[in-house]
Enzyme design. Structure first.
Site, short mmCIF file in Angstrom:
data_model
loop_
_atom_site.label_atom_id
_atom_site.label_comp_id
_atom_site.label_asym_id
_atom_site.label_seq_id
_atom_site.Cartn_x
_atom_site.Cartn_y
_atom_site.Cartn_z
N ASP A 1 79.15 6.49 16.20
CA ASP A 1 77.96 6.06 16.52
C ASP A 1 76.86 7.00 16.70
OD1 ASP A 1 78.98 3.36 16.86
OD2 ASP A 1 79.88 4.06 18.85
N ASP B 1 79.08 4.41 21.82
CA ASP B 1 79.72 5.53 22.58
C ASP B 1 80.63 6.39 21.84
OD1 ASP B 1 81.69 3.57 22.21
OD2 ASP B 1 82.78 3.97 23.87
N CYS C 1 55.01 21.98 17.15
CA CYS C 1 54.54 20.53 16.95
C CYS C 1 54.76 20.00 15.49
CB CYS C 1 53.15 20.55 17.30
SG CYS C 1 52.07 21.48 16.51
N CYS D 1 52.73 22.10 13.02
CA CYS D 1 53.32 23.05 12.34
C CYS D 1 54.52 22.58 11.20
CB CYS D 1 54.01 23.79 13.70
SG CYS D 1 53.07 24.31 14.88
N ASP E 1 77.30 -1.32 19.60
CA ASP E 1 78.73 -1.04 19.28
C ASP E 1 79.60 -1.78 19.99
OD1 ASP E 1 81.05 0.17 18.06
OD2 ASP E 1 81.35 1.46 19.72
#
Length: 712
Positions: A612, A608, A24, A27, A433
């Site tokens: 990106d 895509d 977590c 931690c 994009d």
């Protein structure tokens, strides 16, 4: 251990360790805070998904063994980072969770088989003493070993936490399970009324489901950076001083090495072109639809595809310092930053552990002091631990996420990360994009007559150039030119029905024009008039409607593209977007996302391309089309499985609905604990009823989660 230090030119050093047991954000903060206090440590960064702890050291004389010892004292064993060993460790953890979950499921079902006849006594169908004792012992024989085995992940985690002088969420769970088993054995041996073996193993079964889902989500987060690095060529062709070629592993390439890159191969590392004229397909790196012409002396980026002839390049960086590796590091950093939801859960856990322990201890001590015998006081204390088990709190969000994910899947959206829905509900700014997202992502022939297309098609069918393929798509199947010769970066020529023809750049074809660009081709037969073929990237049919729908919801829209200014401007004007930028590199996109986040914006990135990927990882939430590169899909939180951009709007609507249901579940879970805990303390709830109440509260939040399916 000093052999594992990576020495740098400035005298500093780096150490990468594989840390186990971190689960977590608490931690992360604990490990980074304690290690940074050690002498000689300059910087510390732990990636929760990979378990990799990157440590910057002031000098190579720092002893790594001291760092590993400090981590062990904290309860987090560490070893030198080895990707192969890390993968083995993760696979081992996954198999262990699956096995524990299977054993818990088996134990819960079979222990219940012997518990049901005992429960029947609640309805005046009392069993005889001998039969009742036999049922309790059979339940113990089945349930207790299964509970002990299935509870080992929690027991070991709790023990490591206690050794370090701290208590995590697994401590009250472990105490509750162990005390429940102890009381059940006591009741069975003393011929008492109730045993709770089935409650203990059922509790572990529900908790292990959540632990397994967490493991799966982390595995998905790890894969994005790995997929990026997998795009690098595994080997490279190095040319020695005598001109001889030899193949070497990618990791052995050093700056200054001379490399050969053949047509169709990827550039292995960032390099300077020395011989040849390159035509590079940078679509994965920049998103630009047109190939980029690179001349001697210019940079060729790692990951670009050589679409022309044989190239000679000189390496300017190692593989770990290449463009692809830099993007992978950005993705890894972005994936680690997505822990806000985990931090909130960890804060709740920090309150839960001491409060529940204090309540259970007060119940035992107070009951004994008020005249209860120790056995009854202990049963009440165990009931407090069980009835306040945070299953309803733990299911409040995951149950909603599962229902919302199923709803979105039917609408063509694949949700990869449950926490992403929470982030998606908060977004107020969307970054698109251009190429492959707002547009179809491939050049399309525009404005040409069928007669011209039919004339150029035989020559276009012989070429693999993206714009030649667009001509082929427009013309359909047909004959192919003969005696074809492709001239790198210029065009292609051949014979069409015995007549020589050319398709390519204006100068190559012999056209006299002042207009020449990357979005056009010229065609003509030798000695005849030349014809201009124009191309554009077609805007998606529902792109304009998507932009309008986002604006009506109060969400602002921006376009960030690596394509040319003219192409981006044209698309932005068509869609009515006034905020746009062109010619952006991957790092620039990621920096733009960071600036928006620093300004307080909650950004959704829709992209895509490989260019990106870093921005997808840095954004508050991220979506990639189904046609996107696999690495981009892995870096994104949601993937569009259908060719419809309007699904982005649907995803936002469902996410906002899911957030409302999750808040309702949180409210119910809090109310449940406020009522159930005092009831258990006062003796109105025994461990058996506590297990039923805990399961009932989980059922309520699950049924409420199903309401996400309603509405449009």
């Amino acid at each position: 251990m000093s052999a594992f230090l990576r020495r740098q030119e400035d005298g500093r050093a780096r150490l990468d360790l594989l840390v186990t047991g971190a689960r977590c954000a608490g931690c992360i903060s604990k490990i980074e805070r304690e290690v940074s206090r050690l002498p000689g440590v300059d910087s510390v960064r732990l990636n929760l998904s990979t378990g990799r702890l990157a440590i910057g050291l002031a000098s190579a004389s720092v002893d790594p063994g001291r760092i590993i010892s400090a981590l062990d004292r904290l309860g987090y064993p560490a070893t030198p980072f080895d990707p192969g060993a890390a993968m083995v460790q993760r696979d081992r953890e996954g198999r262990r969770l699956i096995l524990a979950l299977a054993v818990a499921g088996f134990g819960a079902m079979n222990a219940m088989m012997f518990s049901v006849p005992i429960w029947a006594g609640l309805f005046d169908q009392e069993l005889g003493p001998a039969t009742r004792s036999m049922m309790m012992w059979m339940s113990a024989i089945v349930g207790a070993p299964c509970a002990i085995f299935a509870g080992m992940p929690f027991f070991q985690s709790a023990w490591r936490s206690l050794r370090a002088g701290r208590a995590n969420m697994d401590v009250p769970i472990s105490v509750g399970v162990i005390l429940t088993l102890a009381i059940s054995f006591s009741e069975t041996i003393l011929n008492g009324r109730d045993a709770y073996f089935d409650a203990a193993v059922s509790l572990l079964f529900l908790l292990l489901i959540g632990r397994w889902l967490d493991h799966v989500l982390r595995a998905r987060a790890r894969s994005a950076a790995g997929d990026l690095l997998a795009l690098q060529a595994p080997t490279a062709c190095v040319v020695d001083v005598r001109g001889r070629e030899r193949t070497v592993p990618l990791g052995d390439i050093q700056p200054g090495d001379v490399l050969r890159v053949r047509p169709g191969d990827r550039i292995p590392v960032d390099a300077i072109l020395e011989a040849g004229e390159a035509l590079l397909d940078n679509s994965l790196l920049t998103g630009e639809s047109a190939p980029e012409r690179v001349r001697p002396g210019q940079l060729c980026r790692a990951g670009a595809v050589n679409t022309a002839g044989l190239l000679t390049v000189r390496a300017s960086a190692r593989s770990e310092d290449s463009t692809l590796a830099a993007i992978a590091r950005l993705v890894e950093a972005g994936a680690q930053s997505r822990s806000r939801y985990v931090r909130l859960a960890d804060r709740a856990a920090a309150l839960y552990v001491p409060v529940v322990h204090a309540a259970a201890l007060a119940t035992f001590a107070g009951g004994w002091a008020l005249g209860l015998d120790p056995r009854e006081a202990l049963i009440r204390a165990v009931a407090v631990l069980i009835v306040t088990c945070p299953c309803a709190l733990g299911l409040a969000v995951p149950a909603v996420q599962v229902v919302a994910s199923a709803r979105l899947f039917r609408r063509g959206v694949l949700v990869k990360s449950g926490a992403a829905l929470e982030r998606l509900a908060e977004i107020d700014h969307v970054v698109f994009d251009k190429t492959g997202v707002l547009t179809e992502g491939r050049p399309a022939l525009v404005g040409a007559s069928q007669a011209v297309i039919a004339m150029a098609a035989p020559l276009a069918r012989a070429s693999s150039h993206p714009m030649a393929r667009a001509v082929t798509r427009a013309a359909g199947e047909g004959p192919v030119a003969t005696d074809v010769v492709e001239h790198a970066g210029l065009g292609v020529e051949g014979l069409i029905e015995g007549r020589r023809a050319r398709l390519g750049r204006a100068a190559f074809v012999g056209a006299s024009t002042l207009r020449s660009g990357e979005t056009e081709l010229w065609f003509g037969f030798e000695g005849e008039t030349k014809v201009r073929l124009q191309f554009s990237d077609v805007v998606r049919p529902d792109a304009a409607a998507t932009i309008r729908a986002l604006k009506t919801r109060g969400i602002t829209v921006e376009i960030l593209s690596g394509d040319q200014v003219g192409a981006v401007n044209a698309v932005a004007d068509t869609l009515g977007v006034t905020d746009w930028k062109a010619g952006m590199l991957p790092q620039e996109k990621a920096e733009a996302i960071d600036r928006l986040a620093a300004a307080g914006r909650k950004v959704l990135m829709v992209g895509d391309g490989l260019n990106d990927t870093a921005a997808l990882a840095r954004a508050h939430a991220a979506i990639a089309p189904g046609s996107a590169l696999e690495a981009s899909q892995n870096a994104a939180d949601l993937v569009l499985t259908r060719d419809a951009l309007m699904a982005v709007v649907d995803a936002i609507d469902v996410a906002r609905s899911a957030r409302r249901r999750a808040l309702e579940n949180f409210g119910f879970a809090a109310l449940y604990n406020l009522v159930a805990a005092p009831a258990a303390m006062l003796g109105f709830v025994n461990p058996f009823v506590a297990a039923l109440a805990m399961s009932g509260s989980s059922l309520v939040v699950t049924l409420n989660a199903l309401r996400v399916r309603g509405g449009r």
